[in-house]
Write an enzyme that holds these catalytic residues in place. Structure first.
Site, PDB file in Angstrom:
ATOM      1  CG  ASP A  14      -6.209 -16.998 -19.790  1.00 28.57           C
ATOM      2  OD1 ASP A  14      -5.190 -16.581 -19.744  1.00 28.57           O
ATOM      3  OD2 ASP A  14      -6.945 -16.429 -20.416  1.00 28.57           O
TER       4      ASP A  14
ATOM      5  CG  LEU B 160      -9.014 -17.849 -23.789  1.00 29.67           C
ATOM      6  CD1 LEU B 160      -9.883 -18.852 -24.787  1.00 29.67           C
ATOM      7  CD2 LEU B 160      -7.596 -17.612 -23.871  1.00 29.67           C
TER       8      LEU B 160
ATOM      9  CG  PHE C 225       0.942 -15.854 -14.441  1.00 26.48           C
ATOM     10  CD1 PHE C 225       2.069 -15.314 -14.342  1.00 26.48           C
ATOM     11  CD2 PHE C 225       1.196 -17.417 -14.254  1.00 26.48           C
ATOM     12  CE1 PHE C 225       3.253 -15.853 -14.499  1.00 26.48           C
ATOM     13  CE2 PHE C 225       2.218 -17.891 -13.999  1.00 26.48           C
ATOM     14  CZ  PHE C 225       3.560 -17.212 -14.264  1.00 26.48           C
TER      15      PHE C 225
ATOM     16  CB  ALA D  85      -3.714  -9.549 -13.593  1.00 20.10           C
TER      17      ALA D  85
ATOM     18  CB  THR E  48       3.366  -5.420 -10.626  1.00 14.83           C
ATOM     19  OG1 THR E  48       3.965  -4.340 -11.416  1.00 14.83           O
ATOM     20  CG2 THR E  48       2.082  -4.697  -9.875  1.00 14.83           C
TER      21      THR E  48
ATOM     22  CE1 TYR F 124      -1.570  -4.666 -13.339  1.00 14.99           C
ATOM     23  CE2 TYR F 124      -0.022  -2.993 -13.043  1.00 14.99           C
ATOM     24  CZ  TYR F 124      -0.389  -4.424 -13.496  1.00 14.99           C
ATOM     25  OH  TYR F 124       0.691  -5.331 -13.303  1.00 14.99           O
TER      26      TYR F 124
ATOM     27  CB  ALA G  38      -4.957   0.968  -6.736  1.00 17.03           C
TER      28      ALA G  38
ATOM     29  CE  LYS H 127      -0.786  -7.802  -9.966  1.00 12.62           C
ATOM     30  NZ  LYS H 127      -1.507  -9.293 -10.320  1.00 12.62           N
TER      31      LYS H 127
ATOM     32  N   PRO I  21       4.964   6.216 -30.633  1.00 16.37           N
ATOM     33  CG  PRO I  21       2.798   5.426 -29.630  1.00 16.37           C
ATOM     34  CD  PRO I  21       4.020   5.248 -30.874  1.00 16.37           C
TER      35      PRO I  21
ATOM     36  CG  HIS J  83       3.947   8.404 -17.409  1.00 18.41           C
ATOM     37  ND1 HIS J  83       4.276   8.632 -18.705  1.00 18.41           N
ATOM     38  CD2 HIS J  83       4.342   6.978 -16.799  1.00 18.41           C
ATOM     39  CE1 HIS J  83       4.757   7.611 -19.103  1.00 18.41           C
ATOM     40  NE2 HIS J  83       4.719   6.677 -17.902  1.00 18.41           N
TER      41      HIS J  83
HETATM   42  P1  NAD Z   1      -1.653 -10.426 -19.798  1.00 18.66           P
HETATM   43  O1  NAD Z   1      -2.511  -9.135 -19.775  1.00 18.66           O
HETATM   44  O2  NAD Z   1      -0.744 -10.414 -20.938  1.00 18.66           O
HETATM   45  O3  NAD Z   1      -2.395 -11.495 -19.401  1.00 18.66           O
HETATM   46  C1  NAD Z   1      -3.432 -11.780 -18.444  1.00 18.66           C
HETATM   47  C2  NAD Z   1      -4.172 -13.204 -18.872  1.00 18.66           C
HETATM   48  O4  NAD Z   1      -4.970 -13.202 -17.674  1.00 18.66           O
HETATM   49  C3  NAD Z   1      -4.778 -13.254 -20.111  1.00 18.66           C
HETATM   50  O5  NAD Z   1      -4.580 -14.491 -20.846  1.00 18.66           O
HETATM   51  C4  NAD Z   1      -6.150 -13.194 -19.567  1.00 18.66           C
HETATM   52  O6  NAD Z   1      -7.119 -13.983 -20.630  1.00 18.66           O
HETATM   53  C5  NAD Z   1      -6.329 -13.800 -18.207  1.00 18.66           C
HETATM   54  N1  NAD Z   1      -7.317 -13.352 -17.426  1.00 18.66           N
HETATM   55  C6  NAD Z   1      -7.837 -12.086 -17.394  1.00 18.66           C
HETATM   56  N2  NAD Z   1      -8.795 -11.947 -16.397  1.00 18.66           N
HETATM   57  C7  NAD Z   1      -9.240 -13.115 -16.240  1.00 18.66           C
HETATM   58  C8  NAD Z   1     -10.049 -13.863 -15.343  1.00 18.66           C
HETATM   59  N3  NAD Z   1     -10.921 -13.039 -14.633  1.00 18.66           N
HETATM   60  N4  NAD Z   1     -10.160 -15.013 -15.142  1.00 18.66           N
HETATM   61  C9  NAD Z   1      -9.113 -15.898 -15.675  1.00 18.66           C
HETATM   62  N5  NAD Z   1      -8.182 -15.493 -16.668  1.00 18.66           N
HETATM   63  C10 NAD Z   1      -8.189 -14.075 -16.650  1.00 18.66           C
HETATM   64  O7  NAD Z   1      -0.444 -10.177 -18.555  1.00 18.66           O
HETATM   65  P2  NAD Z   1       0.923 -10.418 -18.246  1.00 18.66           P
HETATM   66  O8  NAD Z   1       1.751  -9.272 -18.730  1.00 18.66           O
HETATM   67  O9  NAD Z   1       1.199 -11.824 -18.798  1.00 18.66           O
HETATM   68  O10 NAD Z   1       0.778 -10.375 -16.566  1.00 18.66           O
HETATM   69  C11 NAD Z   1       0.680 -11.665 -15.730  1.00 18.66           C
HETATM   70  C12 NAD Z   1       0.670 -11.155 -14.409  1.00 18.66           C
HETATM   71  O11 NAD Z   1       2.183 -10.771 -13.968  1.00 18.66           O
HETATM   72  C13 NAD Z   1      -0.290 -10.295 -13.930  1.00 18.66           C
HETATM   73  O12 NAD Z   1      -0.915 -10.417 -12.628  1.00 18.66           O
HETATM   74  C14 NAD Z   1       0.583  -8.971 -13.795  1.00 18.66           C
HETATM   75  O13 NAD Z   1       0.107  -8.125 -12.762  1.00 18.66           O
HETATM   76  C15 NAD Z   1       1.881  -9.352 -13.410  1.00 18.66           C
HETATM   77  N6  NAD Z   1       3.055  -8.533 -13.884  1.00 18.66           N
HETATM   78  C16 NAD Z   1       3.169  -8.268 -15.095  1.00 18.66           C
HETATM   79  C17 NAD Z   1       4.297  -7.628 -15.501  1.00 18.66           C
HETATM   80  C18 NAD Z   1       4.633  -7.055 -16.895  1.00 18.66           C
HETATM   81  O14 NAD Z   1       5.822  -6.541 -17.333  1.00 18.66           O
HETATM   82  N7  NAD Z   1       3.815  -7.506 -17.949  1.00 18.66           N
HETATM   83  C19 NAD Z   1       5.315  -7.304 -14.591  1.00 18.66           C
HETATM   84  C20 NAD Z   1       5.334  -7.754 -13.315  1.00 18.66           C
HETATM   85  C21 NAD Z   1       4.015  -8.443 -12.951  1.00 18.66           C
HETATM   86  O1  DAU Z   2       6.298  -2.437 -13.874  1.00 23.24           O
HETATM   87  C1  DAU Z   2       5.575  -3.717 -14.207  1.00 23.24           C
HETATM   88  C2  DAU Z   2       4.436  -3.392 -15.013  1.00 23.24           C
HETATM   89  O2  DAU Z   2       5.051  -3.112 -16.252  1.00 23.24           O
HETATM   90  C3  DAU Z   2       3.449  -4.405 -15.059  1.00 23.24           C
HETATM   91  O3  DAU Z   2       2.970  -4.391 -13.678  1.00 23.24           O
HETATM   92  C4  DAU Z   2       2.371  -4.044 -16.036  1.00 23.24           C
HETATM   93  O4  DAU Z   2       1.507  -5.222 -16.196  1.00 23.24           O
HETATM   94  C5  DAU Z   2       2.974  -3.825 -17.184  1.00 23.24           C
HETATM   95  O5  DAU Z   2       2.059  -3.428 -18.223  1.00 23.24           O
HETATM   96  C6  DAU Z   2       4.057  -2.750 -17.008  1.00 23.24           C
HETATM   97  O6  DAU Z   2       3.459  -1.362 -16.668  1.00 23.24           O
HETATM   98  P1  DAU Z   2       3.988  -0.171 -17.797  1.00 23.24           P
HETATM   99  O7  DAU Z   2       2.874   0.860 -17.513  1.00 23.24           O
HETATM  100  O8  DAU Z   2       5.333   0.185 -17.224  1.00 23.24           O
HETATM  101  O9  DAU Z   2       4.394  -0.704 -19.029  1.00 23.24           O
HETATM  102  P2  DAU Z   2       3.880  -0.196 -20.287  1.00 23.24           P
HETATM  103  O10 DAU Z   2       4.324  -0.951 -21.610  1.00 23.24           O
HETATM  104  O11 DAU Z   2       2.588   0.159 -20.759  1.00 23.24           O
HETATM  105  O12 DAU Z   2       4.640   1.018 -20.643  1.00 23.24           O
HETATM  106  C7  DAU Z   2       6.195   1.140 -20.360  1.00 23.24           C
HETATM  107  C8  DAU Z   2       6.431   2.734 -20.249  1.00 23.24           C
HETATM  108  O13 DAU Z   2       6.342   3.253 -21.551  1.00 23.24           O
HETATM  109  C9  DAU Z   2       5.705   3.585 -19.331  1.00 23.24           C
HETATM  110  O14 DAU Z   2       6.534   4.583 -18.677  1.00 23.24           O
HETATM  111  C10 DAU Z   2       4.930   4.180 -20.179  1.00 23.24           C
HETATM  112  C11 DAU Z   2       5.391   4.215 -21.742  1.00 23.24           C
HETATM  113  N1  DAU Z   2       4.668   4.311 -22.910  1.00 23.24           N
HETATM  114  C12 DAU Z   2       3.962   3.136 -23.060  1.00 23.24           C
HETATM  115  C13 DAU Z   2       3.150   3.037 -24.306  1.00 23.24           C
HETATM  116  C14 DAU Z   2       2.282   1.829 -24.492  1.00 23.24           C
HETATM  117  C15 DAU Z   2       4.814   5.036 -23.997  1.00 23.24           C
HETATM  118  O15 DAU Z   2       5.827   6.189 -23.744  1.00 23.24           O
HETATM  119  N2  DAU Z   2       4.270   5.118 -25.124  1.00 23.24           N
HETATM  120  C16 DAU Z   2       3.142   3.904 -25.164  1.00 23.24           C
HETATM  121  O16 DAU Z   2       2.638   3.730 -26.465  1.00 23.24           O
END
Ligand code: NAD
Ligand code: DAU
Length: 356
Positions: free
Chosen positions: A31, A33, A79, A81, A132, A158, A160, A162, A213, A293
């Site tokens: 990672d 970090l 993971f 990203a 995702t 983002y 695009a 992925k 918000p 959005h």
């Molecule tokens: P996150 O942003 O919490 O964590 C990403 C991690 O990747 C961090 O620890 C960061 O330090 C590390 N990282 C970033 N760039 C790096 C690099 N160049 N080399 C090595 N490490 C690096 O993300 P998350 O929410 O845990 O998501 C993890 C994966 O799951 C991502 O690929 C994301 O697209 C996918 N995903 C997330 C969600 C969600 O709801 N969070 C849903 C579906 C898929």
């Molecule tokens: O669908 C999977 C994706 O979910 C992952 O691939 C992404 O990594 C992850 O960040 C997440 O994306 P979203 O954009 O859906 O998540 P986020 O939590 O940023 O926002 C969720 C919804 O809430 C979205 O419709 C935007 C809205 N939102 C978000 C924030 C941060 C608000 O209304 N207010 C806010 O302050």
């Protein structure tokens, strides 16, 4: 052992913790970090020889090749990203570098390693790409949920980036025979979620007495899955997923954002009532919408259920209650993330950053 990339992020940290709790198999955790990487989430693994943490970039080909040669993992779970849509709108460079170029370099390093493996390691090797539902674009209100055959229509920088990484993974299988599987998951929530994302942001802002918000009209729909259910799906696909296939992962839990925020307020009203007796819902504030959005995501996870027998263990009601309780029980983690002190924590805890 397995190599996990991005294992200090939200989902990666939950995955590493669950993996080591359920399974004796060691993990090399690579990672970079970035701001989203937080070793404090993995504090319970300190001194655990099964967890080898390496601070570094997936795009550092020499580093990755060295790790593969030294540790000879039987699988890579990818993971790492840049993951936040809003950040990708403000600046996409890091998203292109890590999600596209980084994944490309990782695939090349893994291909070099895998190609030289003797049997039976070569046949048993797996590269699991974590992606995702956002690659599929946005759904009309009454459209059926995304299946794995839905076309890619990513709308944000983002998604695009992925989508590009998914295509690279697919091509490395089709052209080079690399043994890959891909998961496309819906929105996760749960412990160790960085409070820039909707659910943790609402919890921490509510407790701090700050506005909650809500973008636009708050009627955008997301399909929420408890993070530990995502981790169990990844373990299942890693074990038995068919090579070259993609598997959708989702919680069958579509909700508009405003409803999510109201549920969180209701739980906080019950578990940590405001001193003035008013509801946290009073803090809800509608703000300017996110550009471009996406209106609705919904995942059809029947392929994963039919082929591999996976189902989520949590309902949204059980998962969100656990999540709110987790944030109430971990004020120090929240405080350190908000103040940026988690970085100093790493320094204090590990001396040189990353040498866990
Ligand atoms: P996150 O942003 O919490 O964590 C990403 C991690 O990747 C961090 O620890 C960061 O330090 C590390 N990282 C970033 N760039 C790096 C690099 N160049 N080399 C090595 N490490 C690096 O993300 P998350 O929410 O845990 O998501 C993890 C994966 O799951 C991502 O690929 C994301 O697209 C996918 N995903 C997330 C969600 C969600 O709801 N969070 C849903 C579906 C898929
Ligand atoms: O669908 C999977 C994706 O979910 C992952 O691939 C992404 O990594 C992850 O960040 C997440 O994306 P979203 O954009 O859906 O998540 P986020 O939590 O940023 O926002 C969720 C919804 O809430 C979205 O419709 C935007 C809205 N939102 C978000 C924030 C941060 C608000 O209304 N207010 C806010 O302050």
């Amino acid at each position: 052992m397995i190599l996990v990339t991005g294992g200090a992020g939200f989902i990666g940290a939950n995955f590493v913790l669950d993996w080591l709790a359920l399974n004796g198999e060691p993990v090399v955790n690579l990672d970079k970090l970035t701001y989203a990487g937080n070793l404090e989430s993995l504090a319970s693994l300190q001194g655990d020889a099964r967890h080898i943490f390496v601070q570094g970039d997936i795009g550092d080909s020499a580093l990755v090749a060295g790790l593969l040669a030294t540790h000879r993992p039987r699988a890579v779970v990818h993971f790492a990203a840049e993951s936040h849509v809003d950040r990708s709108i403000h600046g996409a460079e890091d998203f292109i570098q890590t999600n596209i170029v980084g994944t490309f370099r990782l695939l090349e390093a893994v291909r070099g390693h895998w190609g030289a493996l003797p049997e039976p390691e070569r046949t048993g090797f797996r590269f699991l790409h974590v992606s995702t539902d956002e690659v599929y674009g946005s759904l009309a209100p009454d459209a059926p949920a995304f299946t794995e055959t839905h076309g890619f229509e990513p709308n944000s920088p983002y998604s695009a980036s992925k989508a590009a990484s998914d295509h690279l993974v697919r091509a490395w299988h089709h052209t080079h025979g690399l043994p890959v599987v891909t998961t496309n998951c819906s929105n996760n929530y749960g412990p160790y979620h960085f409070p820039e994302k909707l659910i943790p942001l609402m919890i921490v802002n509510a407790l701090a007495g700050k506005p909650l918000p809500v973008y636009g009209d708050g009627m955008q729909v997301r399909d929420w899955l408890y993070v530990k259910d995502h981790c169990s799906a990844i373990r299942r696909v890693l074990q038995d997923g068919r090579l070259g296939e993609t598997y959708n992962v989702g919680g069958w839990n579509e909700q508009p954002n405003i409803e999510i925020v109201r549920i969180i307020c209701g739980l906080l009203d019950e578990l940590r009532p405001r001193a003035d007796g008013a509801s946290y819902a009073q803090q809800i504030t509608y703000v300017k919408d996110r550009p471009g959005h996406d209106r609705r995501y919904a995942i059809d996870a029947r392929k994963l259920e039919r082929e591999l027998g996976w189902k989520p263990a949590e309902t949204f009601a059980t998962g969100i209650r656990k999540t709110v309780q987790w944030y109430l029980d971990h004020p120090e983690w929240v405080e350190n993330v908000q103040s940026g002190n988690y970085r100093q924590w790493v320094q204090a805890q590990y001396g040189t950053p990353g040498a866990a």
